[in-house]
Design a protein around this motif. Structure first.
Motif, PDB file in Angstrom:
ATOM      1  N   PRO A   1       0.830  -1.204   0.000  1.00  0.00           N
ATOM      2  CA  PRO A   1       0.000   0.000   0.000  1.00  0.00           C
ATOM      3  C   PRO A   1       0.865   1.255   0.000  1.00  0.00           C
ATOM      4  CG  PRO A   1      -0.709  -1.533   1.713  1.00  0.00           C
ATOM      5  CD  PRO A   1       0.566  -2.059   1.149  1.00  0.00           C
ATOM      6  N   PRO A   2       0.340   2.355  -0.559  1.00  0.00           N
ATOM      7  CA  PRO A   2       1.111   3.602  -0.571  1.00  0.00           C
ATOM      8  C   PRO A   2       1.421   4.078   0.851  1.00  0.00           C
ATOM      9  CG  PRO A   2      -1.070   3.912  -1.543  1.00  0.00           C
ATOM     10  CD  PRO A   2      -0.949   2.475  -1.179  1.00  0.00           C
ATOM     11  N   GLU A   3       2.544   4.734   1.007  1.00  0.00           N
ATOM     12  CA  GLU A   3       2.996   5.205   2.315  1.00  0.00           C
ATOM     13  C   GLU A   3       2.494   6.614   2.606  1.00  0.00           C
ATOM     14  OE1 GLU A   3       4.656   3.544   4.741  1.00  0.00           O
ATOM     15  OE2 GLU A   3       4.431   1.801   3.426  1.00  0.00           O
ATOM     16  N   ALA A   4       1.783   6.761   3.691  1.00  0.00           N
ATOM     17  CA  ALA A   4       1.270   8.072   4.095  1.00  0.00           C
ATOM     18  C   ALA A   4       2.420   9.012   4.435  1.00  0.00           C
ATOM     19  CB  ALA A   4       0.339   7.912   5.295  1.00  0.00           C
TER      20      ALA A   4
ATOM     21  N   VAL B   1       7.133  12.965  -1.382  1.00  0.00           N
ATOM     22  CA  VAL B   1       8.013  12.107  -2.172  1.00  0.00           C
ATOM     23  C   VAL B   1       7.228  11.374  -3.254  1.00  0.00           C
ATOM     24  CG1 VAL B   1       9.586  10.141  -2.086  1.00  0.00           C
ATOM     25  CG2 VAL B   1       9.608  11.851  -0.266  1.00  0.00           C
ATOM     26  N   ARG B   2       6.031  10.957  -2.974  1.00  0.00           N
ATOM     27  CA  ARG B   2       5.234  10.214  -3.961  1.00  0.00           C
ATOM     28  C   ARG B   2       3.921  10.883  -4.192  1.00  0.00           C
ATOM     29  NH1 ARG B   2       6.157   3.808  -2.978  1.00  0.00           N
ATOM     30  NH2 ARG B   2       8.341   3.828  -3.377  1.00  0.00           N
TER      31      ARG B   2
END
Length: 153
Positions: A142-145, A152-153
């Protein structure tokens, strides 16, 4: 309460859980099945050994009462809640962000106060997780909060 009887029930419940996990893990294709199959298989094996030990203890008549002290019960519930929150955090925060939050919180709640060691352990564990899941297994996570917060993303 009889300690061996409670352990036998717990071992049976966890053996059932690991059996289900093993069933699903064997359905994965290719190399992606190795780690979950081995992990769930070892979990099932440990539960079966735990069950055998409990049955042997019961058969020998070595009955011990299960003494639940309030402090131990609170620690058990704390570890259970932290573990569930950690796993739930994967979806909302990401694996690495959850790790960097959970480890220091759990250590502090359990009474550990060496913050240098806590920070190094949390960072080291997050790096190991990154190495295993992203580098070694190339597993999408999962995407990093935390990365989104830093832009960064």
């Amino acid at each position: 309460m009889n300690k061996s009887g409670v352990e036998l029930i717990a071992a049976g419940l966890f053996a059932a859980l690991f059996s289900v996990l093993l069933y699903f893990a064997t359905g994965y294709r290719g190399l992606s099945s190795y780690v979950p199959t081995v992990a769930s298989g070892l979990g099932l094996l440990m539960c079966l050994l735990w069950s055998i030990k409990s049955v042997r203890t019961l058969a020998a008549g070595e009955v011990k009462d299960l003494d639940l002290e309030p402090r131990e019960t609170k620690l058990f519930i704390l570890v259970l809640v932290v573990g569930l929150a950690y796993v739930a955090g994967f979806a909302w925060l990401g694996v690495f962000t959850s790790t960097l939050i959970m480890l220091p919180c759990a250590a502090a709640a359990l009474g550990y106060r060496n913050w240098t060691v806590i920070a190094l352990t949390a960072a080291g564990f997050a790096l190991v997780l990154y190495g295993v899941f992203r580098v070694l297994l190339s597993v999408p996570l999962p995407p990093e909060a935390l990365l989104k917060l830093l832009g960064v993303r």
